[in-house]
Design an enzyme around this catalytic site. Structure first.
Site, PDB file in Angstrom:
ATOM      1  N   CYS A 123      55.430  45.520  40.655  1.00 55.71           N
ATOM      2  CA  CYS A 123      54.185  45.024  41.249  1.00 55.71           C
ATOM      3  C   CYS A 123      54.374  44.042  42.389  1.00 55.71           C
ATOM      4  O   CYS A 123      53.401  43.670  43.042  1.00 55.71           O
ATOM      5  CB  CYS A 123      53.306  44.404  40.180  1.00 55.71           C
ATOM      6  N   ARG A 249      32.206  45.177  40.827  1.00 56.80           N
ATOM      7  CA  ARG A 249      31.033  45.416  39.979  1.00 56.80           C
ATOM      8  C   ARG A 249      30.149  44.169  39.970  1.00 56.80           C
ATOM      9  O   ARG A 249      30.317  43.279  39.123  1.00 56.80           O
ATOM     10  CB  ARG A 249      31.470  45.766  38.560  1.00 56.80           C
ATOM     11  N   THR A 252      28.427  42.756  36.630  1.00 56.84           N
ATOM     12  CA  THR A 252      29.227  42.338  35.473  1.00 56.84           C
ATOM     13  C   THR A 252      28.656  41.071  34.838  1.00 56.84           C
ATOM     14  O   THR A 252      28.271  40.130  35.537  1.00 56.84           O
ATOM     15  CB  THR A 252      30.683  42.088  35.892  1.00 56.84           C
ATOM     16  N   SER A 276      43.558  44.486  35.252  1.00 61.74           N
ATOM     17  CA  SER A 276      43.485  45.030  36.608  1.00 61.74           C
ATOM     18  C   SER A 276      43.097  46.499  36.567  1.00 61.74           C
ATOM     19  O   SER A 276      43.323  47.197  35.579  1.00 61.74           O
ATOM     20  CB  SER A 276      44.834  44.873  37.315  1.00 61.74           C
ATOM     21  N   CYS A 408      53.155  38.673  38.749  1.00 63.39           N
ATOM     22  CA  CYS A 408      54.131  38.969  37.709  1.00 63.39           C
ATOM     23  C   CYS A 408      54.709  40.359  37.965  1.00 63.39           C
ATOM     24  O   CYS A 408      54.166  41.143  38.746  1.00 63.39           O
ATOM     25  CB  CYS A 408      53.497  38.884  36.330  1.00 63.39           C
TER      26      CYS A 408
END
Length: 424
Positions: A123, A249, A252, A276, A408
Site C-alpha cells: 500500500c 457517501r 452516512t 477502506s 501502513c
C-alpha cells in the site's frame, strides 16, 4: 467474504528506524532552500472508482495510468523526452504491472528512450515510487522524473499468494504475513482498545469531510476527467466521462454505520463502513531537482524533506504510521506540532485511530478532505494520490507549511514522507 479477499496491504513492538543526517531548521522554522532540493513540480490523479461495479470496471489500468501521465506533462508543457526515469507503484497487476506500465508510457507519447520501472511495496507503492525517483535525482542519475501509482482492483487476481515455502509453518512471523488484512485490523482494535464507536465515528468524519470537499470543488485541481466506456449486464457499451470520486457517501450516519455487521470476524468491530474501499485509480507526480525546475521555468508545488520506512509486527501491521511518522519527522528535524496536515491512509479506522492517538495528532489536522474510507484505496495508487491531495490542499491554504503522507503496509511496515509547501 469478498472484502476478506480483497482488502490487502494495510493495517507493541518498537521498530528501529535507521539513523540519518538531521536537517537543521532555519531561524523562521523552515528548512533552507537549496539548488539540490528534490521538488514536486506537479501532480494529477484520476477520479477513484468503485472496483467491480463502478465507472472504471471495464477500464484497463494502462489507460488510467496514461490519463495522468499525459495530463501532468501537458499541464506543465514538459517535453516527454526530458524525463530521466519513470517509477510506477503497483500491487495486484501481473509482474507488479511492469508490462502494463510500459504500455501506458507509450500510450502517453513518451518515447522508448525514457526508462521505466515498477515497484511493489504494497500500500505504500505509490509513495515508494516518489522516493525512488527522488533517490535518482539525489544521486545524479537524472534531473527530472515521474512517480506514479496505479491499480485496477477490478481487473486483478486477488487472494493468490504465489509459491511460498512450507517452512513458513515453522516461523511465527512468516505465518503472520498471511493473516488477512481484516484480521490484522481486529487485532489492532482488540490489542489497543479501539472501540467500534471510535471506529465508526472516524469513518463518519471521513465521509463528511470528503463530501464537503467534493461539494466545494476541492478536488477539481487534482482530478483528471477520464472518458471511458462501461458495459451493462447485456454487454452494451456506453461512453461516459468520470470527473469525481465514486465512493463518497454524504448520507452516512452513525446509526447506519452501527447497523453494519462485522466483515471479518464474528463479534468483531471492523465493518465495510469503517474500512477502506476496494477501488480503481491512478496518480502521477512530477519531481525535479530545484535547479533544473528553475532553469526550465517549472512551478514548484512542494519540496520532499524526508522519507522513512519502518518494520512492525505483521499481525498488527496497521500500526506502521505510528512509527514511520516519527522517523520521517526526525529526519526532517521537525515535530508533530510543526505539521499542518497529516494525510494518513485509512486502511481501517481501527489502525488510523490508533496511530492518531498514539502520536497525539489533533483531529483537525488529519485527512481534512477525507481519506480512503470515503475516497477509496486503489492499492498502488494511494501513496501518489495522497501526495497530490496534500500539496493541493496546502496550496489552497496559501501559506508556507509542512505536511506528512503516511500509510501502513501489509506484512508489517509503515511509510511516511514529509513535504513542504513553499507558499504562494
Amino acid at each position: 467474504m469478498h472484502r476478506l479477499q480483497v482488502v490487502l496491504g494495510h493495517l507493541a513492538g518498537r521498530p528501529e528506524s535507521s539513523s540519518a543526517l538531521q536537517a537543521a531548521p532555519c531561524s523562521a522554522g523552515f528548512l533552507q532552500a537549496s539548488a539540490s532540493d528534490v521538488v514536486v513540480v506537479h501532480g494529477r490523479r484520476t477520479p477513484i472508482g468503485r472496483a467491480s461495479r463502478g465507472c472504471f470496471k471495464d477500464t484497463t489500468p494502462d489507460e488510467l495510468l496514461s490519463a495522468v501521465l499525459t495530463a501532468v506533462l501537458q499541464d506543465v508543457k514538459l517535453k516527454p523526452e526530458q524525463l530521466g526515469d519513470i517509477s510506477v507503484g503497483n500491487v495486484l497487476q501481473p509482474g507488479a504491472g511492469a508490462i502494463m506500465a510500459r504500455i501506458a508510457q507509450f500510450l502517453s507519447g513518451i518515447p522508448e528512450t525514457v526508462p521505466l520501472s515498477t515497484v511493489n511495496r504494497q500500500c505504500s507503492s505509490g509513495l515508494q515510487a516518489v522516493a525512488n525517483i527522488a533517490g535518482g535525482i539525489r544521486n545524479g542519475s537524472y534531473d527530472i522524473g515521474m512517480a506514479c501509482g496505479v491499480e485496477s482492483m477490478t481487473l486483478s487476481q486477488r487472494g493468490n499468494h504465489g509459491n511460498i515455502s512450507s517452512r513458513l509453518l515453522e516461523n511465527e512471523k512468516a505465518r503472520d504475513c498471511l493473516i488477512p488484512m481484516g484480521i490484522t485490523s481486529e487485532n489492532v482494535a482488540e490489542r489497543f482498545g479501539v472501540s467500534r464507536q471510535k471506529q465508526d465515528a472516524f469513518a463518519l468524519a471521513s465521509q463528511q469531510k470528503a463530501a464537503s470537499a467534493q461539494s466545494r470543488g476541492c478536488f477539481h485541481a487534482e482530478i483528471v476527467p477520464v472518458t471511458t466506456t462501461v458495459l451493462n449486464d447485456k454487454g452494451d457499451k456506453k461512453t461516459i466521462t468520470v470527473s469525481q470520486d465514486e465512493g463518497v457517501r454524504p448520507s452516512t450516519t452513525m446509526q447506519g454505520l452501527a447497523k453494519l455487521k462485522p466483515a471479518f470476524k464474528d463479534g468483531g468491530s471492523t465493518t465495510a463502513g469503517n474500512s477502506s474501499q476496494v477501488s480503481d485509480g491512478a496518480a502521477a507526480v512530477l519531481l525535479a531537482r530545484r535547479s533544473k525546475a528553475e532553469e526550465l521555468g517549472l512551478p514548484i508545488l512542494g519540496v520532499l524533506r524526508s522519507y522513512a520506512v519502518v518494520g512492525v509486527p505483521p499481525d498488527v501491521m496497521g500500526i506502521g504510521p505510528a512509527y514511520a511518522i516519527p522517523a520521517a519527522l526526525q529526519k526532517a528535524g521537525l515535530t508533530v506540532n510543526d505539521i499542518d496536515i497529516f494525510e494518513i491512509n485509512e486502511a481501517f479506522a481501527s489502525q488510523a485511530v490508533y496511530c492518531v492517538e498514539k502520536l497525539g495528532i489533533p483531529a483537525e489536522k488529519v485527512n481534512p478532505l477525507g481519506g480512503a474510507i470515503a475516497l477509496g484505496h486503489p492499492l498502488g495508487c494511494t501513496g501518489a494520490r495522497q501526495v497530490v491531495t496534500l500539496l493541493n490542499e496546502l496550496k489552497r491554504r496559501g501559506r508556507r507549511a509542512y505536511g506528512v503522507v503516511s500509510m501502513c503496509i501489509g506484512t508489517g511496515m509503515g511509510a511516511a514522507a514529509v513535504f513542504e509547501y513553499p507558499g504562494n
